[in-house]
Design a protein around this motif. Structure first.
Motif, PDB file in Angstrom:
ATOM      1  N   SER A 119       6.830   7.933 -11.605  1.00 52.61           N
ATOM      2  CA  SER A 119       7.637   7.912 -10.644  1.00 52.61           C
ATOM      3  C   SER A 119       7.328   8.475  -9.303  1.00 52.61           C
ATOM      4  O   SER A 119       7.297   7.728  -8.304  1.00 52.61           O
ATOM      5  N   LEU A 120       6.930   9.572  -9.294  1.00 52.76           N
ATOM      6  CA  LEU A 120       6.391  10.477  -8.127  1.00 52.76           C
ATOM      7  C   LEU A 120       5.235   9.656  -7.433  1.00 52.76           C
ATOM      8  O   LEU A 120       5.426   9.665  -6.281  1.00 52.76           O
ATOM      9  N   GLU A 121       4.289   9.074  -8.143  1.00 55.60           N
ATOM     10  CA  GLU A 121       3.155   8.595  -7.651  1.00 55.60           C
ATOM     11  C   GLU A 121       3.624   7.313  -6.834  1.00 55.60           C
ATOM     12  O   GLU A 121       3.038   7.387  -5.643  1.00 55.60           O
ATOM     13  N   LYS A 122       4.552   6.492  -7.272  1.00 57.05           N
ATOM     14  CA  LYS A 122       5.184   5.284  -6.494  1.00 57.05           C
ATOM     15  C   LYS A 122       5.864   6.014  -5.171  1.00 57.05           C
ATOM     16  O   LYS A 122       5.384   5.302  -4.281  1.00 57.05           O
ATOM     17  N   THR A 123       6.550   6.997  -5.217  1.00 54.12           N
ATOM     18  CA  THR A 123       7.184   7.356  -3.828  1.00 54.12           C
ATOM     19  C   THR A 123       6.126   8.118  -2.984  1.00 54.12           C
ATOM     20  O   THR A 123       6.385   7.748  -1.844  1.00 54.12           O
ATOM     21  N   ILE A 124       5.245   8.827  -3.442  1.00 55.61           N
ATOM     22  CA  ILE A 124       4.250   9.285  -2.651  1.00 55.61           C
ATOM     23  C   ILE A 124       3.533   8.141  -1.984  1.00 55.61           C
ATOM     24  O   ILE A 124       3.278   8.326  -0.735  1.00 55.61           O
ATOM     25  N   LYS A 125       3.159   7.116  -2.601  1.00 56.53           N
ATOM     26  CA  LYS A 125       2.296   6.144  -1.916  1.00 56.53           C
ATOM     27  C   LYS A 125       2.970   5.468  -1.241  1.00 56.53           C
ATOM     28  O   LYS A 125       2.710   4.962  -0.056  1.00 56.53           O
ATOM     29  N   ALA A 126       4.447   5.141  -1.507  1.00 58.97           N
ATOM     30  CA  ALA A 126       5.031   4.331  -0.390  1.00 58.97           C
ATOM     31  C   ALA A 126       5.339   5.012   0.939  1.00 58.97           C
ATOM     32  O   ALA A 126       5.669   4.550   1.744  1.00 58.97           O
ATOM     33  N   SER A 127       5.532   6.496   0.854  1.00 60.20           N
ATOM     34  CA  SER A 127       5.845   7.268   1.949  1.00 60.20           C
ATOM     35  C   SER A 127       4.644   7.417   2.910  1.00 60.20           C
ATOM     36  O   SER A 127       4.963   7.430   4.013  1.00 60.20           O
ATOM     37  N   GLY A 128       3.320   7.097   2.353  1.00 61.05           N
ATOM     38  CA  GLY A 128       2.310   7.699   3.186  1.00 61.05           C
ATOM     39  C   GLY A 128       2.172   8.939   3.826  1.00 61.05           C
ATOM     40  O   GLY A 128       1.212   9.359   4.537  1.00 61.05           O
ATOM     41  N   VAL A 129       2.910   9.771   3.090  1.00 62.02           N
ATOM     42  CA  VAL A 129       2.974  11.251   3.370  1.00 62.02           C
ATOM     43  C   VAL A 129       1.980  11.953   3.164  1.00 62.02           C
ATOM     44  O   VAL A 129       1.655  12.025   1.790  1.00 62.02           O
ATOM     45  N   PRO A 130       0.849  12.556   3.812  1.00 60.40           N
ATOM     46  CA  PRO A 130      -0.073  13.182   3.307  1.00 60.40           C
ATOM     47  C   PRO A 130       0.206  14.576   2.579  1.00 60.40           C
ATOM     48  O   PRO A 130       1.073  15.231   3.191  1.00 60.40           O
ATOM     49  N   LEU A 131      -0.438  15.031   1.435  1.00 56.91           N
ATOM     50  CA  LEU A 131       0.185  16.246   0.801  1.00 56.91           C
ATOM     51  C   LEU A 131      -0.497  17.431   1.195  1.00 56.91           C
ATOM     52  O   LEU A 131      -1.133  18.204   0.728  1.00 56.91           O
ATOM     53  N   ASN A 132      -0.046  18.006   2.565  1.00 54.87           N
ATOM     54  CA  ASN A 132      -0.642  19.011   3.047  1.00 54.87           C
ATOM     55  C   ASN A 132       0.372  20.351   2.963  1.00 54.87           C
ATOM     56  O   ASN A 132       1.182  20.249   2.286  1.00 54.87           O
ATOM     57  N   GLU A 133       0.125  21.129   3.914  1.00 57.44           N
ATOM     58  CA  GLU A 133       0.781  22.613   3.543  1.00 57.44           C
ATOM     59  C   GLU A 133       2.231  22.610   3.842  1.00 57.44           C
ATOM     60  O   GLU A 133       3.081  23.230   3.829  1.00 57.44           O
ATOM     61  N   ARG A 134       2.691  21.600   4.766  1.00 54.73           N
ATOM     62  CA  ARG A 134       4.024  21.288   5.219  1.00 54.73           C
ATOM     63  C   ARG A 134       4.835  20.626   4.169  1.00 54.73           C
ATOM     64  O   ARG A 134       6.096  20.232   4.706  1.00 54.73           O
ATOM     65  N   VAL A 135       4.376  20.128   3.094  1.00 54.37           N
ATOM     66  CA  VAL A 135       4.980  19.341   2.049  1.00 54.37           C
ATOM     67  C   VAL A 135       5.300  20.045   0.836  1.00 54.37           C
ATOM     68  O   VAL A 135       4.349  20.839   0.307  1.00 54.37           O
ATOM     69  N   GLY A 136       6.461  20.144   0.350  1.00 53.67           N
ATOM     70  CA  GLY A 136       6.935  20.699  -0.584  1.00 53.67           C
ATOM     71  C   GLY A 136       7.378  19.818  -2.041  1.00 53.67           C
ATOM     72  O   GLY A 136       7.202  18.648  -1.836  1.00 53.67           O
ATOM     73  N   PRO A 185      12.081  10.881  11.448  1.00 49.50           N
ATOM     74  CA  PRO A 185      12.883   9.656  11.566  1.00 49.50           C
ATOM     75  C   PRO A 185      11.861   8.501  11.626  1.00 49.50           C
ATOM     76  O   PRO A 185      12.448   7.423  11.476  1.00 49.50           O
ATOM     77  N   ASN A 186      10.602   8.719  11.671  1.00 50.21           N
ATOM     78  CA  ASN A 186       9.755   7.602  11.770  1.00 50.21           C
ATOM     79  C   ASN A 186       9.379   7.301  10.114  1.00 50.21           C
ATOM     80  O   ASN A 186       9.374   8.061   9.436  1.00 50.21           O
ATOM     81  N   ALA A 187       9.124   6.082  10.185  1.00 47.64           N
ATOM     82  CA  ALA A 187       8.372   5.274   8.755  1.00 47.64           C
ATOM     83  C   ALA A 187       9.281   5.613   7.745  1.00 47.64           C
ATOM     84  O   ALA A 187       8.947   5.899   6.574  1.00 47.64           O
ATOM     85  N   LEU A 188      10.574   5.435   8.186  1.00 45.98           N
ATOM     86  CA  LEU A 188      11.535   5.759   6.776  1.00 45.98           C
ATOM     87  C   LEU A 188      11.648   4.340   6.046  1.00 45.98           C
ATOM     88  O   LEU A 188      11.325   3.261   6.674  1.00 45.98           O
ATOM     89  N   ALA A 189      12.009   4.412   4.834  1.00 42.38           N
ATOM     90  CA  ALA A 189      12.485   3.187   4.027  1.00 42.38           C
ATOM     91  C   ALA A 189      13.754   2.500   4.412  1.00 42.38           C
ATOM     92  O   ALA A 189      14.617   3.162   4.978  1.00 42.38           O
ATOM     93  N   LYS A 190      13.701   1.276   4.306  1.00 47.09           N
ATOM     94  CA  LYS A 190      14.745   0.546   5.088  1.00 47.09           C
ATOM     95  C   LYS A 190      15.854   1.049   4.610  1.00 47.09           C
ATOM     96  O   LYS A 190      17.111   0.715   5.146  1.00 47.09           O
ATOM     97  N   GLU A 191      16.309   1.406   3.145  1.00 46.20           N
ATOM     98  CA  GLU A 191      17.579   1.974   2.621  1.00 46.20           C
ATOM     99  C   GLU A 191      17.791   3.479   2.928  1.00 46.20           C
ATOM    100  O   GLU A 191      18.531   4.007   2.342  1.00 46.20           O
ATOM    101  N   SER A 192      16.950   4.088   3.880  1.00 45.12           N
ATOM    102  CA  SER A 192      17.195   5.459   4.133  1.00 45.12           C
ATOM    103  C   SER A 192      18.593   5.990   4.583  1.00 45.12           C
ATOM    104  O   SER A 192      19.385   5.002   5.106  1.00 45.12           O
ATOM    105  N   VAL A 193      19.063   7.044   4.122  1.00 41.57           N
ATOM    106  CA  VAL A 193      20.196   7.744   4.598  1.00 41.57           C
ATOM    107  C   VAL A 193      20.034   8.935   5.392  1.00 41.57           C
ATOM    108  O   VAL A 193      19.100   9.788   5.018  1.00 41.57           O
ATOM    109  N   VAL A 194      21.008   9.364   6.141  1.00 44.41           N
ATOM    110  CA  VAL A 194      20.966  10.859   6.574  1.00 44.41           C
ATOM    111  C   VAL A 194      22.161  11.617   5.631  1.00 44.41           C
ATOM    112  O   VAL A 194      22.920  11.103   5.227  1.00 44.41           O
TER     113      VAL A 194
END
Lengths: 382, 201
Positions: free
Chosen positions: A79-96, A220-229
């Motif tokens: 599950s997580l692999e798909k979410t990480i991939k879709a997000s394009g967020v690099p797993l740097n020191e700012r990611v928990g 707020p950039n590169a959000l999925a289209k179903e994103s919520v606040v």
């Protein structure tokens, strides 16, 4: 204070390998619950929803694992692999990384299980997930009974607002095991037919198994289209009983009030509720009382337990994810299994999947230990 | 990094000793936990009708919390606990009751304690706390996340005070370190100070 979003998401379930696989079937009011006769998990047939083991193995093998992983680890990683991939967020020191689970690899306590007992320690599970992807920080593990999934979203939000992280990947899951089924069965809480939340003929819960994940972010950039606040969240204890819901719905009512206060909205602004709705006599009654006290008795409400069963540490997470898609598709999803109101206070249970313009939804959960949570989400304006 | 919040008081239970704000309040040569905690419970004059029905983790957490909450008037107090073993001590007991088909006898009274947050539920009941509970798992006592999370709860006005710390019970070994974070207090609320209080007791 910056806004916090729920963005890219995934549900690995009996429906398939992504959130839409589940959402599309839910829209058709199709349950994934089925009767399974497996003496390894219970001496009698049990109504449940589990990802097919062979399909899960195939999907996991595609990720080229270098060692053996438990069933739960496979579910969470896929599950997580798909979410990480879709997000394009690099797993740097700012990611928990935050893991939501009630029992983790509890199946390894069984003497028949090939994995060592050490695997039952939740930080060992956390390390396995962290190392698989190369997260730079230790995984945070939240184990707070059945509210874990909803609470995890609030926890991720708070760590971002405190400046600990910019993004947090939340991943949640629990297994259908002999450990869990024997316990709920000892409570006489299991239903051997698909559960019927809020219905007058409800007799109990079904336990289900999914892996799910979501990106919580301040970007707020590169959000999925179903994103919520996340507009507001709160969690309150009943201070009443460790295994029985409060008769006044105290903790849930207080959670909803506190979340609405933080969100600065009134009950009339909530378009729909994704409730806990386990289909036990006492839980559903408690929720009806709390929703009435919060003046939400006319708000369309569903429980998704009739689709997945109660997926424990993942339940709040997948129900939030389905809620995000519900807002995005402007569709109220039918509360599967409901026919005739069986609680003492009025509720507007969604009897049929309906198109409706939606903007804000409330997600609630309650669990053993007297814990309750409420979180309010708003569609991101396109 | 310090904040505008302070540590009001703290306590520790480990190796037969119970201390509050650095001062010993109970000591016993008893090596077995159930006998130790029973004597401590009676000597300290704690009263909770369900005490003897609870599992070891809840007994440990309840006695530790009572040291800090018995004279505490503030009820808007969140609980943020952590440990390494989750509820594994009770999980093993439940597993034993279902392992063999011949001796299959799961008990609801045991099963309900197979969640780490139950001990926070017991404390909430005893002290009438309708507040937030969160239970984190770490493989050792770690001030970092507790510090950030507690600051967040106080800053967002989710609570007036936070009772936080560590309660771990595994294979007969026990260790509890709880502290109250509030606007006013004697000790600095910083990661360094929390670690120091934990290590010097």
């Amino acid at each position: 204070m910056s806004e916090i979003y729920l963005s890219h998401n995934n549900v690995v379930s009996n429906y398939g390998f992504d959130s839409l696989a589940a959402v599309n079937e839910i829209k058709q009011e199709k349950s994934s619950l089925q009767l399974i006769d497996d003496s390894q998990i219970l001496s009698k047939p049990v109504c449940t929803s589990r990802m097919d083991t062979e399909k899960l193995k195939e999907a996991f093998a595609l990720l080229n694992p270098r060692e053996s992983y438990t069933r739960l680890e496979q579910l969470l990683i896929v599950s997580l692999e798909k979410t990480i991939k879709a997000s394009g967020v690099p797993l740097n020191e700012r990611v928990g990384l935050l893991i939501s689970t009630t029992k983790g690899n509890i199946d390894v306590l069984d003497t028949q299980n090939p994995f060592p007992e050490e695997r039952a320690y939740l930080t060992v599970l956390g390390d396995k997930i962290k190392d698989f992807f190369g997260f730079q920080h230790e995984a945070m593990v939240l184990s707070n009974a059945c509210v874990s999934g909803v609470l995890a979203i609030a926890v991720a939000k708070r760590f971002i607002q405190q400046g600990t992280y910019d993004h947090v990947f939340v991943v949640g899951g629990d297994l259908v095991t002999k450990f869990i089924l024997s316990g709920f069965n000892a409570f006489q809480a299991l239903s051997d037919a698909p559960c019927k939340p809020y219905d007058k003929d409800r007799v109990g819960i079904n336990i289900g198994e999914v892996g799910s994940s979501v990106l919580v972010t301040k970007n707020p950039n590169a959000l999925a289209k179903e994103s919520v606040v996340v507009l507001g969240e709160a969690s309150c204890n009943d201070a009443n009983h460790i295994s029985g819901p409060s008769r006044t719905g105290e903790g849930l009512f207080r959670s909803i009030e506190s979340a609405m206060k933080q969100a600065r909205i009134s009950a009339s602004e909530i378009d729909c509720i994704s409730a806990h709705g386990t289909a036990t006599i006492f839980n559903d009654e408690m929720e009806a009382i709390a929703f009435n006290r919060a003046n939400l008795q006319a708000t369309p409400i569903n429980s998704l337990k009739g689709y997945f069963g109660h997926t424990l540490g993942a339940s709040g997470l997948i129900e939030t994810i389905v809620g995000m898609h519900s807002l995005h598709q402007n569709t109220l999803f039918c509360s599967k299994g409901f026919e005739e109101l069986g609680v003492s206070k009025p509720l507007n249970v969604i009897g049929k999947t309906t198109q409706k313009s939606l903007d804000i939804f409330l997600k609630t959960a309650s669990g053993f230990g007297g814990c309750n949570t409420a979180t309010i989400f708003k569609k991101v304006a396109s | 990094m310090a904040t505008r919040y302070h540590i009001e008081q703290y306590c520790r239970i480990t190796n037969g000793r119970i201390s509050k704000n650095g001062a010993l309040v109970f000591e016993s040569a008893e090596t077995e936990f159930s006998a130790f905690i029973k004597t401590a419970y009676k000597t300290l004059g704690i009263a909770y009708s369900k005490f003897f029905k609870m599992d070891s983790l809840s007994k440990l957490a309840l006695v530790a919390a009572d040291l800090l909450l018995v004279e505490e008037p503030e009820k808007n107090m969140a609980l943020v606990f952590s440990n390494n073993a989750s509820s594994l001590d009770t999980d093993r007991k439940h597993q034993q009751s279902i392992q063999d088909p011949d001796g299959y006898f799961p008990s609801p009274a045991v099963f309900v304690y197979t969640l780490p947050n139950i001990c926070m539920g017991e404390i909430s009941i005893k002290h009438r706390l309708f507040s937030e509970n969160s239970f984190f798992i770490n493989n050792r006592f770690l001030a970092d996340n507790l510090f950030d999370y507690t600051n967040s709860l106080l800053a967002m006005q989710k609570a007036e005070k936070v009772l936080c710390g560590w309660v771990d019970f595994d294979h007969g070994k026990y260790d509890a370190f709880l502290y109250v974070v509030a606007k006013n207090g004697t000790f600095t609320h910083s990661k360094e100070s929390i670690n120091q209080l934990y290590q010097t007791i």
